[in-house]
Each structure stands twice: as structure tokens, then as C-alpha cells.
Design an enzyme around this catalytic site. Sequence first.
Site, short mmCIF file in Angstrom:
data_model
loop_
_atom_site.label_atom_id
_atom_site.label_comp_id
_atom_site.label_asym_id
_atom_site.label_seq_id
_atom_site.Cartn_x
_atom_site.Cartn_y
_atom_site.Cartn_z
N LYS A 45 -5.34 -41.67 -11.96
CA LYS A 45 -6.03 -43.02 -11.48
C LYS A 45 -7.49 -42.55 -11.39
CE LYS A 45 -1.33 -45.00 -10.38
NZ LYS A 45 -0.50 -45.16 -9.84
N GLN A 64 0.31 -44.28 -2.63
CA GLN A 64 1.52 -44.51 -3.76
C GLN A 64 2.91 -44.09 -3.50
OE1 GLN A 64 0.53 -43.90 -7.18
NE2 GLN A 64 3.17 -43.33 -8.16
N ASP A 95 -2.06 -52.09 -4.97
CA ASP A 95 -1.17 -52.71 -5.89
C ASP A 95 -0.47 -54.23 -5.62
OD1 ASP A 95 -0.31 -50.43 -7.41
OD2 ASP A 95 0.37 -49.35 -5.04
N1 GUN Z 1 4.52 -45.99 -8.04
C1 GUN Z 1 5.19 -45.68 -9.23
N2 GUN Z 1 4.41 -46.59 -10.29
C2 GUN Z 1 3.69 -47.05 -8.98
C3 GUN Z 1 2.33 -48.17 -8.87
O1 GUN Z 1 2.12 -49.03 -9.70
N3 GUN Z 1 1.60 -48.55 -7.51
C4 GUN Z 1 2.51 -47.38 -6.92
N4 GUN Z 1 1.83 -47.48 -5.63
N5 GUN Z 1 3.26 -46.28 -6.40
C5 GUN Z 1 4.02 -46.59 -7.59
#
Ligand code: GUN
Length: 295
Positions: A54, A98, A121
Site C-alpha cells: 500500500k 490494518q 477503508d
Molecule cells: N485486512 C485485510 N484486508 C484489509 C483491508 O482492506 N483494510 C484493512 N484495514 N485491513 C485489512
Amino acid sequence: MSATIIDGKASAAKLREKIAAYAAELKAAHGLQPGLATVLVGNDPASEVYVRNKGKTAEALGFRSVHIALPADTPQNELLATVRQLSADKTVHGILVQLPLPKHLDEAAVLDALDPAKDVDALTPTNAGLLLSGRAHLVSCTPAGVMLLLQEYVGDIAGKEVLVIGRSLLFGKPAAQLLLAANATVTMAHSRSKDLPMLARRADILVAAIGKPGFVKADWIKPGAVVIDVGINRIDAGDGKTRLVGDVDYDAAKEVAGAITPVPGGVGAMTIVCLMQNTLIAACAQNNLPLPTGL
Ligand code: GUN
């Protein structure tokens, strides 16, 4: 006949180009550089890879990227203080914590500390509620990516029977809302659903987000159906290495489906780019600039 392979990588690359061009314009015209902060608590190897990707993608697009790595035993109040600090930082437009968090941390409290305007998100109750109300501008990244793939490979999904297996806050629930908004007939299934194969066989579009490798079998799939595999499971490849597989028994399923997303190279490729799109949207909204359209 073998299924059309839905090329998430190619779709993601196209969207990425558009975001990069828009970000360059934003910088030239308004001196605005979108900023994304990622927060990782602990050292889960898969989460480390996701978060690193990311950050790398953000930088490649000309965004500012901040990464905060906290130890696994970080107390709740320290994580909340970090999220509040990022929420107050004017150079940060998007914040991603995350998930999953280590067990001792309260995920809901962390989301409550996150400024909904920076919730790229779309996990906060504010953004989940806006989506439910049909007024969202920040949409969860993986569901948004799936909708883009469906748009490209299926087109109009009005009236189609869609089965979503999995009801998570990150995927199943927002995906169902987006599919409904696109006028599909949506069924939600989950671990307590009875007779999943029967439900699956009705689906014109089958979306699997369960987190179990190869869970969806070929004989559950209606011939010609579109299969969207959201699973990312790391399994033992037998040679001392691991490999990524989805929630669908891919090799057999592709002989029955009309179109199918591979893992890797399907849905996952779209998620990161949609996160960047959300960061760009958040940066514009926080600076009272028109939101990017037609990306
Ligand atoms: N863990 C797995 N996929 C994601 C996501 O798209 N966002 C976040 N914050 N955590 C994740």
C-alpha cells in the site's frame, strides 16, 4: 469451454494510470499532495506485505506515504492516541489501520477514534451508514474493486441473482449494499447458512469471501456463471514453499464458470488501487475541491 479469466491486474493498471494523472493535476493546480497513513500493530507477515505494498503504491502515484509500525503489545490508549494524532494531521488525508488487530485491542474503539473523512477503508459507522443510505463517497476498497470488475466484464447486473458468501464488515456487508444499489437480487450466505451448494447453483454471479481455501466446488457453480473469488489463503505448496489460493476450487471451477477471477491477479489487484482512489477523493473533500469523477 473454459471461462474468461477476469484480469484484475490489467483493470487495476488502467485505473492506476488515471489516478496518477489526476494526482499530478491536483499537485500542479492546487499544490495538494494526497497523503496516506498506514498503521500496523504487530508483525503478522501477510499484513506486513499488504501494508508495504500500500505504501509503495501510494509513493509510485506521487502521494505522501507515512507508515507507523507499532509492537504487538501496544496498549489500547497508545493506539488510540496514534489514530487521533493522524486524524488531526492536515497532511494526512487517508488513514488505514490494518486489520485484524491483536486480540487485546478493541477494533470498534479504534474505528471510533478515526476521523470518518479520512476513513479510506470506509469501516467507520459513519461511512457504513452513508453507504446504506446511498450517499457514500468513500466505499470499502475490495467491494469497490469487485464492482469495477463486474462493470467491465458483465456490464449491467440489474436483476441478476448474486450470492455473496461471507458477511464481514470489510467485504460482505458493503459488497451486498453496492450490489443492491446496482439492482441485483442479492442473497447473503455465511457459515450458518443451510445448503450452500443449492444457494450457489442459483447464482448468476457467485462471490466468495469466506477465507477457506478451495471451499467453493465446481459443482456448486451454475454453468456460465461469473465467479468472483475474494479469498487470499496461503497454503503449503508441498515443496517447502507456500502459495496463494482463493476460496474457489479454481482449476475445476474455470471449466464450468463463464468468467472467473484468478488468485492472485484478480480481486486483490483492484483493492490497493481503490484504496488510492479513496485517498484521492478524501484529499479533495478535505480541501473543498470537486471530487474526481470518471476515474
Ligand atoms: N485486512 C485485510 N484486508 C484489509 C483491508 O482492506 N483494510 C484493512 N484495514 N485491513 C485489512
